[in-house]
Design a protein around this motif. Sequence first.
Motif, mmCIF file in Angstrom:
data_model
loop_
_atom_site.group_PDB
_atom_site.id
_atom_site.type_symbol
_atom_site.label_atom_id
_atom_site.label_comp_id
_atom_site.label_asym_id
_atom_site.label_seq_id
_atom_site.Cartn_x
_atom_site.Cartn_y
_atom_site.Cartn_z
ATOM 1 N N ARG A 140 0.882 -1.274 0.008
ATOM 2 C CA ARG A 140 -0.025 0.094 0.014
ATOM 3 C C ARG A 140 0.836 1.266 0.093
ATOM 4 N N ALA A 141 1.954 1.299 0.644
ATOM 5 C CA ALA A 141 2.820 2.329 0.779
ATOM 6 C C ALA A 141 3.830 2.493 -0.606
ATOM 7 N N GLY A 142 3.669 1.710 -1.653
ATOM 8 C CA GLY A 142 4.058 1.752 -2.878
ATOM 9 C C GLY A 142 5.296 0.898 -3.143
ATOM 10 N N GLY A 143 5.820 0.018 -2.182
ATOM 11 C CA GLY A 143 6.739 -0.705 -2.302
ATOM 12 C C GLY A 143 6.632 -1.998 -3.236
ATOM 13 N N ASP A 144 7.444 -3.025 -3.409
ATOM 14 C CA ASP A 144 7.252 -4.117 -4.211
ATOM 15 C C ASP A 144 7.104 -5.190 -3.001
ATOM 16 N N GLY A 145 7.352 -5.075 -1.753
ATOM 17 C CA GLY A 145 7.371 -5.911 -0.597
ATOM 18 C C GLY A 145 8.299 -7.066 -0.642
ATOM 19 N N ALA A 146 9.352 -7.111 -1.548
ATOM 20 C CA ALA A 146 10.176 -8.158 -1.500
ATOM 21 C C ALA A 146 10.575 -8.823 -0.061
ATOM 22 N N SER A 147 11.132 -7.750 0.842
ATOM 23 C CA SER A 147 11.710 -8.387 2.147
ATOM 24 C C SER A 147 10.568 -8.648 2.818
ATOM 25 N N GLU A 148 9.503 -8.015 2.835
ATOM 26 C CA GLU A 148 8.364 -8.449 3.753
ATOM 27 C C GLU A 148 7.665 -9.898 3.145
ATOM 28 N N ASP A 149 7.804 -10.119 1.987
ATOM 29 C CA ASP A 149 7.411 -11.490 1.358
ATOM 30 C C ASP A 149 8.133 -12.418 2.015
#
Length: 258
Positions: A140-149
Amino acid sequence: MTARFQSITPGARLSDRVAEALAAEIRAGRLVAGEKLPTEAALVEQFGVSRTVVREAVSRLKSLGLVDSRQGSGMYVCEAGFAPLSFDARYAGSKAAVIQMVEVRRALEAEVAALAAQRRTAADVRRIRSAMAALAKAVRAGGDGASEDVAFHRAIADAARNPFLMDTLQYLGQFLYGTTRVTRANEARRADFARQVADEHRAIVEAIDAGDPAKARLAASNHMDNAIRRIEQADPAFWQQEGEALARPLTGRMPVPS
Protein backbone atom coordinates in the motif's frame (compact mmCIF):
# COMPACT_ATOMS: atom_id res chain seq x y z
CA MET A 1 37.81 -4.66 10.02
CA THR A 2 40.32 -4.12 7.21
CA ALA A 3 37.89 -3.55 4.32
CA ARG A 4 37.19 0.01 3.24
CA PHE A 5 34.16 0.78 1.15
CA GLN A 6 33.61 3.49 -1.43
CA SER A 7 30.63 5.80 -1.16
CA ILE A 8 27.56 4.54 -2.98
CA THR A 9 26.42 6.59 -5.94
CA PRO A 10 22.84 7.78 -5.30
CA GLY A 11 20.27 5.64 -7.10
CA ALA A 12 17.48 3.14 -6.63
CA ARG A 13 17.59 0.54 -3.85
CA LEU A 14 20.71 1.78 -2.13
CA SER A 15 20.15 -0.65 0.72
CA ASP A 16 20.47 -3.60 -1.65
CA ARG A 17 23.70 -2.24 -3.06
CA VAL A 18 25.15 -1.76 0.42
CA ALA A 19 24.04 -5.28 1.39
CA GLU A 20 25.64 -6.69 -1.76
CA ALA A 21 28.94 -4.93 -1.03
CA LEU A 22 29.01 -6.27 2.53
CA ALA A 23 27.99 -9.76 1.37
CA ALA A 24 30.85 -9.74 -1.13
CA GLU A 25 33.31 -8.98 1.69
CA ILE A 26 31.90 -11.86 3.76
CA ARG A 27 32.00 -14.37 0.90
CA ALA A 28 35.53 -13.31 -0.03
CA GLY A 29 36.66 -13.94 3.54
CA ARG A 30 37.64 -10.34 4.21
CA LEU A 31 34.95 -10.29 6.89
CA VAL A 32 35.34 -13.59 8.72
CA ALA A 33 32.97 -15.65 10.85
CA GLY A 34 32.74 -14.24 14.36
CA GLU A 35 33.97 -10.81 13.33
CA LYS A 36 31.89 -7.84 14.39
CA LEU A 37 30.48 -5.62 11.65
CA PRO A 38 31.45 -1.96 11.78
CA THR A 39 29.08 0.23 13.74
CA GLU A 40 26.09 1.75 12.04
CA ALA A 41 27.76 5.16 12.20
CA ALA A 42 30.93 3.79 10.58
CA LEU A 43 28.98 2.19 7.73
CA VAL A 44 27.03 5.41 7.19
CA GLU A 45 30.31 7.29 6.86
CA GLN A 46 32.07 4.74 4.66
CA PHE A 47 29.19 4.21 2.22
CA GLY A 48 27.96 7.79 2.30
CA VAL A 49 24.34 6.76 2.86
CA SER A 50 21.70 7.31 5.53
CA ARG A 51 21.20 5.30 8.70
CA THR A 52 17.94 3.97 7.27
CA VAL A 53 19.77 2.56 4.24
CA VAL A 54 22.37 0.88 6.46
CA ARG A 55 19.69 -0.62 8.71
CA GLU A 56 17.81 -2.04 5.73
CA ALA A 57 21.05 -3.46 4.30
CA VAL A 58 22.00 -5.15 7.57
CA SER A 59 18.45 -6.50 7.90
CA ARG A 60 18.83 -8.11 4.48
CA LEU A 61 22.14 -9.68 5.48
CA LYS A 62 20.47 -11.05 8.59
CA SER A 63 17.60 -12.52 6.55
CA LEU A 64 20.17 -14.26 4.35
CA GLY A 65 21.85 -15.78 7.40
CA LEU A 66 25.12 -13.93 6.81
CA VAL A 67 25.08 -11.94 10.05
CA ASP A 68 23.35 -12.19 13.40
CA SER A 69 22.84 -9.86 16.33
CA ARG A 70 24.19 -10.25 19.84
CA GLN A 71 22.16 -8.37 22.38
CA GLY A 72 23.95 -5.26 23.55
CA SER A 73 26.99 -6.02 21.42
CA GLY A 74 26.18 -5.55 17.74
CA MET A 75 26.09 -7.55 14.52
CA TYR A 76 28.51 -10.41 13.85
CA VAL A 77 29.37 -12.47 10.77
CA CYS A 78 27.83 -15.94 10.99
CA GLU A 79 29.67 -19.22 10.62
CA ALA A 80 29.36 -20.53 7.07
CA GLY A 81 28.20 -24.13 7.15
CA PHE A 82 28.61 -24.65 3.41
CA ALA A 83 30.43 -23.09 0.51
CA PRO A 84 28.34 -20.44 -1.28
CA LEU A 85 26.37 -21.56 -4.29
CA SER A 86 27.46 -20.45 -7.74
CA PHE A 87 25.68 -21.03 -11.03
CA ASP A 88 26.80 -20.91 -14.63
CA ALA A 89 27.04 -17.27 -15.76
CA ARG A 90 25.14 -17.93 -18.97
CA TYR A 91 21.97 -18.20 -16.89
CA ALA A 92 22.53 -14.79 -15.30
CA GLY A 93 19.49 -12.58 -15.45
CA SER A 94 17.50 -15.01 -17.58
CA LYS A 95 13.81 -15.67 -17.26
CA ALA A 96 14.63 -19.38 -17.20
CA ALA A 97 16.80 -18.95 -14.09
CA VAL A 98 13.95 -17.25 -12.24
CA ILE A 99 11.46 -19.94 -13.22
CA GLN A 100 13.85 -22.70 -12.20
CA MET A 101 14.37 -21.13 -8.78
CA VAL A 102 10.61 -20.83 -8.32
CA GLU A 103 10.43 -24.56 -9.10
CA VAL A 104 12.91 -25.12 -6.27
CA ARG A 105 10.77 -22.95 -4.02
CA ARG A 106 7.67 -24.94 -4.98
CA ALA A 107 9.21 -28.18 -3.75
CA LEU A 108 10.29 -26.59 -0.46
CA GLU A 109 7.40 -24.24 0.24
CA ALA A 110 4.73 -26.89 -0.29
CA GLU A 111 6.25 -29.19 2.32
CA VAL A 112 6.97 -26.31 4.70
CA ALA A 113 3.33 -25.20 4.54
CA ALA A 114 2.08 -28.73 5.20
CA LEU A 115 4.35 -29.13 8.22
CA ALA A 116 3.35 -25.70 9.49
CA ALA A 117 -0.30 -26.75 9.33
CA GLN A 118 0.53 -29.81 11.42
CA ARG A 119 2.71 -28.10 14.01
CA ARG A 120 1.63 -24.47 14.25
CA THR A 121 0.70 -22.92 17.54
CA ALA A 122 -1.63 -19.98 18.11
CA ALA A 123 1.45 -17.78 18.49
CA ASP A 124 2.81 -19.03 15.15
CA VAL A 125 -0.45 -18.14 13.41
CA ARG A 126 -0.36 -14.65 14.93
CA ARG A 127 3.19 -14.15 13.66
CA ILE A 128 2.27 -15.39 10.18
CA ARG A 129 -0.77 -13.11 10.02
CA SER A 130 1.32 -10.19 11.28
CA ALA A 131 3.87 -10.83 8.53
CA MET A 132 1.09 -10.95 5.95
CA ALA A 133 -0.26 -7.63 7.25
CA ALA A 134 3.23 -6.08 7.07
CA LEU A 135 3.49 -7.20 3.45
CA ALA A 136 0.12 -5.64 2.61
CA LYS A 137 1.18 -2.41 4.31
CA ALA A 138 4.42 -2.27 2.32
CA VAL A 139 2.50 -2.73 -0.93
CA ARG A 140 0.00 0.00 0.00
CA ALA A 141 2.94 2.32 0.66
CA GLY A 142 4.11 1.79 -2.92
CA GLY A 143 6.87 -0.79 -2.35
CA ASP A 144 7.25 -4.16 -4.03
CA GLY A 145 7.22 -5.94 -0.65
CA ALA A 146 10.12 -8.28 -1.46
CA SER A 147 11.66 -8.21 2.02
CA GLU A 148 8.23 -8.50 3.64
CA ASP A 149 7.35 -11.41 1.36
CA VAL A 150 10.50 -13.24 2.45
CA ALA A 151 9.62 -12.54 6.09
CA PHE A 152 6.10 -13.91 5.54
CA HIS A 153 7.41 -17.19 4.14
CA ARG A 154 10.05 -17.33 6.88
CA ALA A 155 7.30 -17.08 9.51
CA ILE A 156 5.61 -20.10 7.92
CA ALA A 157 8.91 -21.99 7.87
CA ASP A 158 9.45 -21.22 11.56
CA ALA A 159 6.09 -22.84 12.30
CA ALA A 160 7.19 -26.03 10.50
CA ARG A 161 9.81 -26.64 13.20
CA ASN A 162 12.20 -28.61 11.01
CA PRO A 163 15.79 -27.40 11.50
CA PHE A 164 17.02 -29.18 8.36
CA LEU A 165 14.45 -27.45 6.21
CA MET A 166 15.34 -24.16 7.90
CA ASP A 167 19.05 -24.70 7.18
CA THR A 168 18.25 -25.50 3.55
CA LEU A 169 16.18 -22.34 3.20
CA GLN A 170 18.95 -20.31 4.84
CA TYR A 171 21.54 -21.86 2.52
CA LEU A 172 19.43 -20.88 -0.47
CA GLY A 173 18.53 -17.52 1.06
CA GLN A 174 20.37 -15.29 -1.41
CA PHE A 175 18.78 -16.99 -4.39
CA LEU A 176 15.29 -17.22 -2.90
CA TYR A 177 15.45 -13.53 -2.04
CA GLY A 178 16.65 -12.69 -5.54
CA THR A 179 13.83 -14.69 -7.08
CA THR A 180 11.30 -12.98 -4.83
CA ARG A 181 12.58 -9.57 -5.88
CA VAL A 182 11.97 -10.47 -9.52
CA THR A 183 8.51 -11.95 -9.00
CA ARG A 184 7.40 -9.10 -6.71
CA ALA A 185 8.66 -6.43 -9.12
CA ASN A 186 6.73 -8.08 -11.95
CA GLU A 187 3.59 -8.45 -9.86
CA ALA A 188 3.76 -4.83 -8.71
CA ARG A 189 3.33 -3.70 -12.32
CA ARG A 190 -0.18 -5.20 -12.56
CA ALA A 191 -3.04 -4.79 -10.12
CA ASP A 192 -4.54 -8.16 -11.08
CA PHE A 193 -1.25 -9.91 -10.31
CA ALA A 194 -1.00 -8.17 -6.94
CA ARG A 195 -4.55 -9.23 -6.04
CA GLN A 196 -3.84 -12.82 -7.03
CA VAL A 197 -0.74 -12.97 -4.83
CA ALA A 198 -2.62 -11.57 -1.84
CA ASP A 199 -5.43 -14.10 -2.35
CA GLU A 200 -2.92 -16.97 -2.63
CA HIS A 201 -1.17 -15.91 0.57
CA ARG A 202 -4.49 -15.81 2.40
CA ALA A 203 -5.32 -19.31 1.17
CA ILE A 204 -2.03 -20.64 2.56
CA VAL A 205 -2.56 -18.93 5.90
CA GLU A 206 -6.15 -20.10 6.25
CA ALA A 207 -5.12 -23.70 5.57
CA ILE A 208 -2.32 -23.48 8.14
CA ASP A 209 -4.64 -21.87 10.68
CA ALA A 210 -7.21 -24.64 10.06
CA GLY A 211 -4.55 -27.33 10.64
CA ASP A 212 -5.13 -28.85 7.18
CA PRO A 213 -1.74 -30.09 5.82
CA ALA A 214 -3.10 -31.31 2.48
CA LYS A 215 -4.85 -28.02 1.79
CA ALA A 216 -1.80 -26.01 2.91
CA ARG A 217 0.51 -28.05 0.67
CA LEU A 218 -1.80 -27.54 -2.31
CA ALA A 219 -2.22 -23.82 -1.63
CA ALA A 220 1.55 -23.30 -1.43
CA SER A 221 2.18 -25.36 -4.55
CA ASN A 222 -0.50 -23.45 -6.46
CA HIS A 223 1.07 -20.18 -5.30
CA MET A 224 4.40 -21.16 -6.86
CA ASP A 225 2.72 -22.48 -10.04
CA ASN A 226 0.96 -19.16 -10.40
CA ALA A 227 4.19 -17.25 -9.75
CA ILE A 228 5.71 -19.10 -12.72
CA ARG A 229 2.67 -18.30 -14.85
CA ARG A 230 2.92 -14.62 -13.94
CA ILE A 231 6.62 -14.57 -14.90
CA GLU A 232 5.77 -16.20 -18.22
CA GLN A 233 3.11 -13.55 -18.80
CA ALA A 234 5.38 -10.64 -17.88
CA ASP A 235 5.54 -7.75 -20.30
CA PRO A 236 8.74 -8.06 -22.39
CA ALA A 237 9.53 -4.50 -21.33
CA PHE A 238 9.78 -5.71 -17.72
CA TRP A 239 12.78 -7.89 -18.58
CA GLN A 240 14.39 -5.11 -20.58
CA GLN A 241 13.91 -2.52 -17.81
CA GLU A 242 14.05 -4.41 -14.48
CA GLY A 243 13.93 -8.17 -14.73
CA GLU A 244 17.41 -8.81 -16.09
CA ALA A 245 19.10 -6.60 -13.49
CA LEU A 246 17.08 -7.98 -10.59
CA ALA A 247 17.71 -11.59 -11.63
CA ARG A 248 21.48 -11.15 -11.97
CA PRO A 249 22.27 -12.05 -8.31
CA LEU A 250 20.87 -15.54 -8.94
CA THR A 251 24.30 -16.44 -10.34
CA GLY A 252 25.86 -15.78 -6.96
CA ARG A 253 27.99 -13.01 -8.44
CA MET A 254 27.19 -9.75 -6.68
CA PRO A 255 27.59 -6.53 -8.71
CA VAL A 256 30.27 -4.15 -7.48
CA PRO A 257 28.84 -0.74 -6.51
CA SER A 258 30.09 2.02 -8.77
